[in-house]
Structure formats: structure tokens, C-alpha cells
Enzyme design. Structure first.
Site, PDB file in Angstrom:
ATOM      1  N   GLU A  49      -1.050 -17.293 -10.246  1.00 34.58           N
ATOM      2  CA  GLU A  49      -0.680 -15.950 -10.731  1.00 34.58           C
ATOM      3  C   GLU A  49       1.558 -16.353 -10.464  1.00 34.58           C
ATOM      4  O   GLU A  49       2.354 -15.881 -11.543  1.00 34.58           O
ATOM      5  CB  GLU A  49      -0.491 -14.713 -10.277  1.00 34.58           C
ATOM      6  CG  GLU A  49      -2.175 -14.483 -10.874  1.00 34.58           C
ATOM      7  CD  GLU A  49      -2.081 -12.634 -10.274  1.00 34.58           C
ATOM      8  OE1 GLU A  49      -4.071 -12.445 -11.050  1.00 34.58           O
ATOM      9  OE2 GLU A  49      -1.455 -12.136  -9.739  1.00 34.58           O
ATOM     10  N   ASN A  77     -12.343  -1.322  -5.398  1.00 38.59           N
ATOM     11  CA  ASN A  77     -12.726  -1.450  -5.829  1.00 38.59           C
ATOM     12  C   ASN A  77     -13.575  -2.697  -6.311  1.00 38.59           C
ATOM     13  O   ASN A  77     -14.171  -3.719  -6.422  1.00 38.59           O
ATOM     14  CB  ASN A  77     -11.223  -2.870  -6.600  1.00 38.59           C
ATOM     15  CG  ASN A  77     -10.840  -3.435  -8.070  1.00 38.59           C
ATOM     16  OD1 ASN A  77     -11.463  -2.904  -8.363  1.00 38.59           O
ATOM     17  ND2 ASN A  77     -10.183  -4.070  -7.690  1.00 38.59           N
ATOM     18  N   CYS A  84      -6.504  -5.777  -6.839  1.00 38.82           N
ATOM     19  CA  CYS A  84      -6.286  -5.650  -5.555  1.00 38.82           C
ATOM     20  C   CYS A  84      -5.956  -6.493  -4.989  1.00 38.82           C
ATOM     21  O   CYS A  84      -5.419  -6.100  -4.518  1.00 38.82           O
ATOM     22  CB  CYS A  84      -7.638  -4.628  -5.523  1.00 38.82           C
ATOM     23  SG  CYS A  84      -8.722  -5.735  -4.660  1.00 38.82           S
ATOM     24  N   HIS A  85      -5.621  -7.691  -4.686  1.00 41.44           N
ATOM     25  CA  HIS A  85      -4.807  -8.648  -4.290  1.00 41.44           C
ATOM     26  C   HIS A  85      -3.447  -8.874  -4.007  1.00 41.44           C
ATOM     27  O   HIS A  85      -2.306  -9.257  -3.987  1.00 41.44           O
ATOM     28  CB  HIS A  85      -5.905 -10.252  -4.647  1.00 41.44           C
ATOM     29  CG  HIS A  85      -5.134 -10.415  -6.839  1.00 41.44           C
ATOM     30  ND1 HIS A  85      -6.553  -9.803  -7.540  1.00 41.44           N
ATOM     31  CD2 HIS A  85      -4.694 -11.340  -7.107  1.00 41.44           C
ATOM     32  CE1 HIS A  85      -5.841 -10.279  -9.115  1.00 41.44           C
ATOM     33  NE2 HIS A  85      -4.810 -10.977  -8.753  1.00 41.44           N
ATOM     34  N   TYR A 142       1.280  -1.401  -0.235  1.00 43.07           N
ATOM     35  CA  TYR A 142      -0.081   0.169   0.022  1.00 43.07           C
ATOM     36  C   TYR A 142       1.162   1.247   0.269  1.00 43.07           C
ATOM     37  O   TYR A 142       1.085   2.163  -0.591  1.00 43.07           O
ATOM     38  CB  TYR A 142      -1.214   0.076   0.847  1.00 43.07           C
ATOM     39  CG  TYR A 142      -1.955  -1.145   1.211  1.00 43.07           C
ATOM     40  CD1 TYR A 142      -3.319  -1.084   0.491  1.00 43.07           C
ATOM     41  CD2 TYR A 142      -2.099  -2.262   1.856  1.00 43.07           C
ATOM     42  CE1 TYR A 142      -4.391  -1.916   0.590  1.00 43.07           C
ATOM     43  CE2 TYR A 142      -2.643  -3.395   1.822  1.00 43.07           C
ATOM     44  CZ  TYR A 142      -3.872  -3.343   0.973  1.00 43.07           C
ATOM     45  OH  TYR A 142      -4.711  -4.334   1.358  1.00 43.07           O
TER      46      TYR A 142
END
Length: 184
Positions: free
Chosen positions: A173, A138, A146-147, A115
């Protein structure tokens, strides 16, 4: 990924989208995705209300080409065959929220940021809490990733879909096999 603006009136079709990490609700016009959220998220009703307020859309249950394309691209994503989405999106928010969401879309697949780093990238290093708030607001999960935002100490924090889902998405990912769920 393309983004754009759609007309401020009309219909957004709401449809269920099954994923390996739970049922989601998609909202789409005939041309853009305007919502993708976990079906059992406690703030879903507030997001639907905000969507109608910001767009003027009438929300109706139904399917659309955008939702069908979304289902296909999400299936490919969860099979680790897709890293980028091509679904056109129209995420509405305050100018600050939209800047944060644009920055989220620039975080490469398989990486994370904090952040604090996200706030610095926006030229507002002291706006960490505001960035976290925009991240939480979001309206299009997964496609606006946002993850991929974590705590400065590397911890998993703040994901409205649940930290277990955040971990599954990040593991997918990163190329680990933690997302080996039935049917995949």
C-alpha cells in the site's frame, strides 16, 4: 466500499481464495461478503462459529458471484492496480466492534494509525485494549484494513495473519516493491 445487512438466515458459501500472501477463506451470501480470513489462522474455527451464531447462516462449500468479484479485486489490489474495494460487506459484531471496524475502513490506503489514536477517534481514549480486541476480531481481513493499525511507537504489532503479512500489505500500500512475489 459499500456495507449493508443481509437477511439473518440462509447460506453463506465458503470458498478458497489464493493470494500472494497465502490461501484465504471467503464466506459470502449471494449479495455480501461476510468473511475473509487466512486459511491457516488458529482462530478460524472460532470465527466460523461466531459467523453462524450471529447470522444464522448455514455454511456450505461453494462459489458465488461475490467471491468471484472478490478474487478479481484482490488480484488487482496485489498488482497495485486497486486501492479501494467495491465488494459489499456485512460484518457482524457487537456495536462497539462495528464502530471500530467502521473506523478502520476510514484509514486511507498507504497510511497507518495506532491503537491509541483509533481509540481517541472513537471518543474512548482509555479503550485501547478494547479497540485492539475488536481489531483482532475483524471478520473481513484486508477489506476492513486492520493491518493499518500499528503500535504507538511505530512497531508492527498484533496481526492474526502474521506480522510478515502485515508488513507485506503495508509495503504494498505504501508503494514499495517488497511484495514482488512470483507471478506478480
Amino acid at each position: 466500499m459499500s456495507a449493508g445487512r443481509v437477511a439473518a438466515t440462509g447460506v453463506a458459501w465458503l470458498a478458497d481464495v489464493e493470494t500472494p500472501i497465502g490461501e484465504m477463506i471467503a464466506g459470502a451470501t449471494d449479495t455480501h461478503l461476510v468473511l475473509l480470513e487466512f486459511a491457516r489462522r488458529r482462530t478460524l474455527d472460532a470465527q466460523l462459529e461466531r459467523l453462524t451464531r450471529m447470522t444464522g447462516f448455514t455454511l456450505e462449500r461453494g462459489d458465488s458471484r461475490i467471491v468471484r468479484d472478490l478474487r478479481r479485486e484482490l488480484d488487482e489490489y496485489f498488482r497495485a492496480e486497486r486501492k479501494e474495494f467495491t465488494i459489499p460487506i456485512d460484518a457482524r459484531g457487537t456495536p462497539f466492534q462495528m464502530r471500530v471496524w467502521a473506523a478502520l475502513r476510514r484509514i486511507p490506503t498507504g497510511t497507518t494509525t495506532s491503537y491509541a489514536r483509533l481509540a481517541m477517534s472513537l471518543g474512548q481514549a482509555s479503550a485501547v485494549r478494547a479497540v485492539a480486541g475488536a481489531n483482532g476480531d475483524n471478520p473481513i481481513a484486508i477489506l476492513i484494513p486492520c493491518h493499518r493499525v500499528i503500535g504507538s511507537d511505530g512497531s508492527l504489532t498484533g496481526y492474526g495473519g502474521g506480522l510478515w503479512r502485515k508488513k507485506k500489505l503495508l509495503d504494498l500500500e505504501a508503494g514499495t516493491d517488497a511484495l514482488r512475489l512470483p507471478g506478480l
